[in-house]
Write a protein that holds these residues in place. Sequence first.
Motif, PDB file in Angstrom:
ATOM      1  N   SER A 163     -98.575 -58.767 -12.733  1.00 32.74           N
ATOM      2  CA  SER A 163     -99.874 -58.775 -11.398  1.00 32.74           C
ATOM      3  C   SER A 163    -100.008 -57.661 -11.114  1.00 32.74           C
ATOM      4  N   GLN A 166    -102.112 -55.794 -12.801  1.00 32.69           N
ATOM      5  CA  GLN A 166    -103.825 -56.249 -12.420  1.00 32.69           C
ATOM      6  C   GLN A 166    -104.228 -55.254 -11.438  1.00 32.69           C
ATOM      7  N   GLU A 167    -103.641 -55.334 -10.469  1.00 29.15           N
ATOM      8  CA  GLU A 167    -103.977 -54.284  -9.024  1.00 29.15           C
ATOM      9  C   GLU A 167    -104.082 -53.303  -9.584  1.00 29.15           C
ATOM     10  N   GLN A 170    -107.285 -53.057 -11.002  1.00 27.99           N
ATOM     11  CA  GLN A 170    -109.024 -53.603 -11.114  1.00 27.99           C
ATOM     12  C   GLN A 170    -108.909 -51.663  -8.990  1.00 27.99           C
TER      13      GLN A 170
END
Length: 172
Positions: A163, A166-167, A170
């Motif tokens: 997670s 991914q953050e 992004q």
Amino acid sequence: MEVILKKEEMGEVLNEVDFQQLKIENAQFLERIDERNQDLLQLKLTTGDTLQVLNCYKKRLQNTMVESTHLAREISVRNDILQRIELETEQVEQERAKAESINKKLRKQLSDYRVPDVLEYVQEKMEQEELEKNVRTWERKVEIVELSLKTQRRNWEQMKAASLMQEYGQLH
């Protein structure tokens, strides 16, 4: 003889009787001198014997004094040993009293001890084995839960890391 010459010089002439009388007196004096010399010789011999006896007693006294000193030291050493033995005896007596007290307690416990019946023993043994089996089962269950918990934590950590990745991806 000198006395006679002196008397002659003085003008006195001795007659034959006086001369014989002097000879007799002289012989008596010589005899007394011999007796005194014999007495003196006897006293010297006695003195020599007495000195020998005295020296013998002095030697015995010296030996006795040396022995007395040795015995006094020996008595002192033995008294010291006796005192140590008395102390050790007292300690041993105290230890014996303690041991006797412990022995009495153990004998009382032994007399109060009741051996269970055979069936009662077998029953208790079976219960003990059952409890041990249950403990082993619970320990295995705890191990399984701990492994499961570790696996879940690892999965959780991986999901958290993914997670975050991914953050992070992004954001850039």
